[in-house]
Motif scaffolding. Sequence first.
Motif, PDB file in Angstrom:
ATOM      1  N   TYR A  84      -7.435  -4.869 -15.838  1.00  0.00           N
ATOM      2  CA  TYR A  84      -6.511  -4.588 -14.744  1.00  0.00           C
ATOM      3  C   TYR A  84      -7.185  -3.754 -13.674  1.00  0.00           C
ATOM      4  CZ  TYR A  84      -2.663  -2.404 -12.250  1.00  0.00           C
ATOM      5  OH  TYR A  84      -1.826  -1.925 -11.266  1.00  0.00           O
ATOM      6  N   ILE A  85      -7.883  -2.769 -14.128  1.00  0.00           N
ATOM      7  CA  ILE A  85      -8.555  -1.902 -13.144  1.00  0.00           C
ATOM      8  C   ILE A  85      -9.563  -2.695 -12.344  1.00  0.00           C
ATOM      9  CG2 ILE A  85     -10.159   0.016 -12.923  1.00  0.00           C
ATOM     10  CD1 ILE A  85      -8.718   1.325 -15.281  1.00  0.00           C
ATOM     11  N   ASN A  86     -10.303  -3.527 -13.013  1.00  0.00           N
ATOM     12  CA  ASN A  86     -11.278  -4.339 -12.276  1.00  0.00           C
ATOM     13  C   ASN A  86     -10.608  -5.177 -11.213  1.00  0.00           C
ATOM     14  OD1 ASN A  86     -13.868  -3.719 -13.265  1.00  0.00           O
ATOM     15  ND2 ASN A  86     -13.387  -4.768 -15.193  1.00  0.00           N
ATOM     16  N   GLY A  87      -9.535  -5.797 -11.597  1.00  0.00           N
ATOM     17  CA  GLY A  87      -8.812  -6.614 -10.632  1.00  0.00           C
ATOM     18  C   GLY A  87      -8.358  -5.805  -9.433  1.00  0.00           C
ATOM     19  N   GLU A  88      -7.846  -4.624  -9.738  1.00  0.00           N
ATOM     20  CA  GLU A  88      -7.388  -3.777  -8.652  1.00  0.00           C
ATOM     21  C   GLU A  88      -8.518  -3.439  -7.708  1.00  0.00           C
ATOM     22  OE1 GLU A  88      -4.144  -1.821  -8.034  1.00  0.00           O
ATOM     23  OE2 GLU A  88      -3.741  -3.860  -8.751  1.00  0.00           O
ATOM     24  N   ILE A  89      -9.626  -3.157  -8.279  1.00  0.00           N
ATOM     25  CA  ILE A  89     -10.778  -2.801  -7.439  1.00  0.00           C
ATOM     26  C   ILE A  89     -11.116  -3.961  -6.507  1.00  0.00           C
ATOM     27  CG2 ILE A  89     -13.261  -2.418  -7.522  1.00  0.00           C
ATOM     28  CD1 ILE A  89     -12.834  -0.571  -9.843  1.00  0.00           C
ATOM     29  N   GLN A  90     -11.122  -5.141  -7.060  1.00  0.00           N
ATOM     30  CA  GLN A  90     -11.420  -6.305  -6.224  1.00  0.00           C
ATOM     31  C   GLN A  90     -10.452  -6.401  -5.066  1.00  0.00           C
ATOM     32  OE1 GLN A  90     -13.788  -8.642  -6.662  1.00  0.00           O
ATOM     33  NE2 GLN A  90     -14.684  -7.886  -8.560  1.00  0.00           N
ATOM     34  N   ARG A  91      -9.216  -6.241  -5.403  1.00  0.00           N
ATOM     35  CA  ARG A  91      -8.184  -6.351  -4.378  1.00  0.00           C
ATOM     36  C   ARG A  91      -8.427  -5.327  -3.274  1.00  0.00           C
ATOM     37  NH1 ARG A  91      -2.830  -4.893  -3.497  1.00  0.00           N
ATOM     38  NH2 ARG A  91      -2.973  -3.302  -5.114  1.00  0.00           N
ATOM     39  N   TYR A  92      -8.668  -4.138  -3.708  1.00  0.00           N
ATOM     40  CA  TYR A  92      -8.872  -3.090  -2.725  1.00  0.00           C
ATOM     41  C   TYR A  92     -10.089  -3.344  -1.870  1.00  0.00           C
ATOM     42  CZ  TYR A  92      -5.175   0.172  -3.845  1.00  0.00           C
ATOM     43  OH  TYR A  92      -3.954   0.779  -3.974  1.00  0.00           O
ATOM     44  N   GLU A  93     -11.069  -3.911  -2.482  1.00  0.00           N
ATOM     45  CA  GLU A  93     -12.268  -4.218  -1.684  1.00  0.00           C
ATOM     46  C   GLU A  93     -11.945  -5.210  -0.591  1.00  0.00           C
ATOM     47  OE1 GLU A  93     -15.731  -5.492  -3.725  1.00  0.00           O
ATOM     48  OE2 GLU A  93     -16.009  -3.595  -4.776  1.00  0.00           O
ATOM     49  N   MET A  94     -11.237  -6.241  -0.949  1.00  0.00           N
ATOM     50  CA  MET A  94     -10.843  -7.220   0.063  1.00  0.00           C
ATOM     51  C   MET A  94     -10.065  -6.538   1.181  1.00  0.00           C
ATOM     52  SD  MET A  94     -11.626 -10.427  -0.817  1.00  0.00           S
ATOM     53  CE  MET A  94     -10.309 -11.445  -0.179  1.00  0.00           C
ATOM     54  N   LEU A  95      -9.129  -5.732   0.750  1.00  0.00           N
ATOM     55  CA  LEU A  95      -8.309  -5.040   1.741  1.00  0.00           C
ATOM     56  C   LEU A  95      -9.174  -4.207   2.677  1.00  0.00           C
ATOM     57  CD1 LEU A  95      -5.205  -4.918   2.109  1.00  0.00           C
ATOM     58  CD2 LEU A  95      -5.249  -2.705   0.979  1.00  0.00           C
ATOM     59  N   LEU A  96     -10.091  -3.545   2.076  1.00  0.00           N
ATOM     60  CA  LEU A  96     -10.959  -2.673   2.868  1.00  0.00           C
ATOM     61  C   LEU A  96     -11.738  -3.478   3.901  1.00  0.00           C
ATOM     62  CD1 LEU A  96     -11.028   0.323   2.402  1.00  0.00           C
ATOM     63  CD2 LEU A  96     -13.207   0.066   1.245  1.00  0.00           C
ATOM     64  N   LYS A  97     -12.227  -4.620   3.449  1.00  0.00           N
ATOM     65  CA  LYS A  97     -12.985  -5.465   4.388  1.00  0.00           C
ATOM     66  C   LYS A  97     -12.129  -5.852   5.569  1.00  0.00           C
ATOM     67  CE  LYS A  97     -16.463  -8.243   2.064  1.00  0.00           C
ATOM     68  NZ  LYS A  97     -16.714  -9.583   1.533  1.00  0.00           N
ATOM     69  N   ASP A  98     -10.961  -6.339   5.266  1.00  0.00           N
ATOM     70  CA  ASP A  98     -10.098  -6.774   6.371  1.00  0.00           C
ATOM     71  C   ASP A  98      -9.810  -5.622   7.312  1.00  0.00           C
ATOM     72  OD1 ASP A  98      -8.183  -9.014   4.226  1.00  0.00           O
ATOM     73  OD2 ASP A  98      -9.997  -9.321   5.423  1.00  0.00           O
ATOM     74  N   LEU A  99      -9.503  -4.501   6.713  1.00  0.00           N
ATOM     75  CA  LEU A  99      -9.175  -3.359   7.553  1.00  0.00           C
ATOM     76  C   LEU A  99     -10.353  -2.986   8.445  1.00  0.00           C
ATOM     77  CD1 LEU A  99      -7.036  -1.081   5.221  1.00  0.00           C
ATOM     78  CD2 LEU A  99      -6.355  -2.080   7.383  1.00  0.00           C
ATOM     79  N   GLU A 100     -11.524  -3.021   7.876  1.00  0.00           N
ATOM     80  CA  GLU A 100     -12.687  -2.654   8.683  1.00  0.00           C
ATOM     81  C   GLU A 100     -12.866  -3.628   9.831  1.00  0.00           C
ATOM     82  OE1 GLU A 100     -16.458  -1.821   6.999  1.00  0.00           O
ATOM     83  OE2 GLU A 100     -15.612  -0.556   5.424  1.00  0.00           O
ATOM     84  N   LYS A 101     -12.706  -4.911   9.512  1.00  0.00           N
ATOM     85  CA  LYS A 101     -12.830  -5.899  10.595  1.00  0.00           C
ATOM     86  C   LYS A 101     -11.836  -5.604  11.693  1.00  0.00           C
ATOM     87  CE  LYS A 101     -14.123 -10.226   8.571  1.00  0.00           C
ATOM     88  NZ  LYS A 101     -13.625 -11.551   8.203  1.00  0.00           N
ATOM     89  N   LYS A 102     -10.631  -5.406  11.276  1.00  0.00           N
ATOM     90  CA  LYS A 102      -9.603  -5.149  12.288  1.00  0.00           C
ATOM     91  C   LYS A 102      -9.946  -3.915  13.099  1.00  0.00           C
ATOM     92  CE  LYS A 102      -5.570  -7.217  10.097  1.00  0.00           C
ATOM     93  NZ  LYS A 102      -4.350  -6.943   9.344  1.00  0.00           N
ATOM     94  N   SER A 103     -10.395  -2.909  12.423  1.00  0.00           N
ATOM     95  CA  SER A 103     -10.695  -1.679  13.165  1.00  0.00           C
ATOM     96  C   SER A 103     -11.825  -1.918  14.149  1.00  0.00           C
ATOM     97  CB  SER A 103     -11.041  -0.557  12.190  1.00  0.00           C
ATOM     98  OG  SER A 103     -12.280  -0.805  11.593  1.00  0.00           O
TER      99      SER A 103
END
Lengths: 488, 126
Positions: B82-101
């Motif tokens: 579960y934790i691994n999955g969460e990390i993946q998710r957060y990474e994706m989120l982070l990428k998108d956010l960075e792009k947007k920023s």
Amino acid sequence: MAASGQLNIDDLAGVVRLREEHKKVTVDTKKLSDDYEALNERLETLPDQLSYDVMVPFGPLAFMPGKLVHTNELTVLLGDNWFAKCSAKQAQKIIGHRMEHVKGELDALSKTLKNFEARVGFAKDLESISANQGDYVDIREDMKCSDTPTTKVRQRIAHKPNSKPKLDAILDVKEEDEEIDEDDTAEGSRKGILSEEELWARLDELEKLEKLEEEQDRLSDNPDINGEDTSSSSSEEEKEGEAVNGVSLKPSWSSVPNSIALPVIDRKEEEDEEKEGDCLPTIFFSHTVEPKKVRINTGKNTTLKFSERKEQKEHIKRKKKNGHTNGHSHHELHKITTPADIYRYVSFVDVRNGEPVPRKSILKSRSRENSVCSDTSESSTADFEERRVMGRSFSHDEATYSDTSDGITEEDSPTTIPLHPPSRFEAFSGTVIEKDPMPSAVPHLTIAPPALPTIPERKQEEVATDVALPQQIPKKVSKFKAARLQQK
Amino acid sequence: MAELIQKKLKFEVEKYTQMQKDVSKSMSARQKLETQLTENNIVKEELDLLDSTNTVYKLIGPVLVKQDPDEAKATVSKRLDYINGEIQRYEMLLKDLEKKSDQQRELLASLQQEFQKAQGLAVGKA
């Protein structure tokens, strides 16, 4: 540099903060490690007794006497709210594992700390550089985009000619050109020159041919000079005998030494100049062709300043148009790109008593001569027009010249150095009255040692040419002598 | 004209700061997950080392609840996944956010330029 200085400061601040954080973590980790050590010790002795009398803490302020039982049963936190009941020894094992883990972390932290330290060191260096305190000097070289894509090719050409003696036949010249085309040098100033030089060479060839004929008729005495100047750089000189070859080679050579010299000179100048107080001391290199100011003693304390070769080229072209007339514009002659060019400006034939007398040396002042004036433009114009530049043979080395001139006695025919084709002539500040056009029938076979930075190849080849040259000299000498005799 | 641009600029700046906050939030969440990951790994190892003699407890609130060792192991593994999955998710989120920023940053830069131009014009006019 101020901006970079600012950056350095910021980086330093960031690095400092990072360092502090890092220190904290390191300290905490160390504490942890120490705690584990203590725990380990305790576990060693704990199972020794069945029970211990202890003072049990009651809240934060009170203690109660109590007993510690089940000394071998330990509930160990495995992590993430998981517990396990273990014996003391098992607990010790767990502790061992954790210790390893902690140590690993500590090592990683120390590594990062080292990296930060290195960064800080760099930042400090940079700061010192920007503050101009250290011994750092920034060396910059602005590369100018070559004016044409053929620049590199051109540059090559420029170099090559210097490496070969002027005595080479036209074929050699062509070969050189081909070789040059392949080279790549960083001196972009030559590219344009070469294309012009080719035209130039053409013009020079034709002019020299004509002049040779004229000079032979006039008979000038240059044997001594020519003989003495054998040591001068061949690259700069053209032999009249090899007029065609010499001429064709000359332009390329002249361009090369000049271009070579100029950047060097420029660099040196710039190096000396580029010591900025605020910014990083910068040495700007630039390969530029700047007007070369050379002073030649053309007579009674006269000096000749010549400018870039381009002017010479233009002059040559103009001259060609004029059909080798005497009407060389004064200013056009001011382009001295090669040592040989000096002779264009310096009259080697002085007019004495209405008769052209070959001058011994351009270095000798001619105070008595009317023809030799210092910086009198009026007479110089007239003189130039009278002057006929026949041959080429210029000795590049003024020093050499002075030596040779000393050797020349009054008896010897004044060394008249065949001037460069009129096309290259520019009026120099001094005026020289020529009664006779340069009788430089004698090809200037002397090879003056190159004054410019020399390419080793060039020297070798020059030496080779020197060998070849002397052969021709005798012939010319004889002609001159004949002419001299005739004149006398 | 300049005022309009100024308002726009402010608005964009706010958006950008918000984005930055989101980015930092996801960053911290991800870091937390990372620590949990390591912890659970250790727990797993320890549980494997334990034999059946000792009992395993789980702390739920103030209560220590006895757990079956095998169950515990399974639970821990699941948690790990579960934790691994969460990390993946957060990474994706982070990428998108960075792009947007980044996009937002560019927009801000362009707006700023316009604003300066307009200001220059206004000054020129005045």
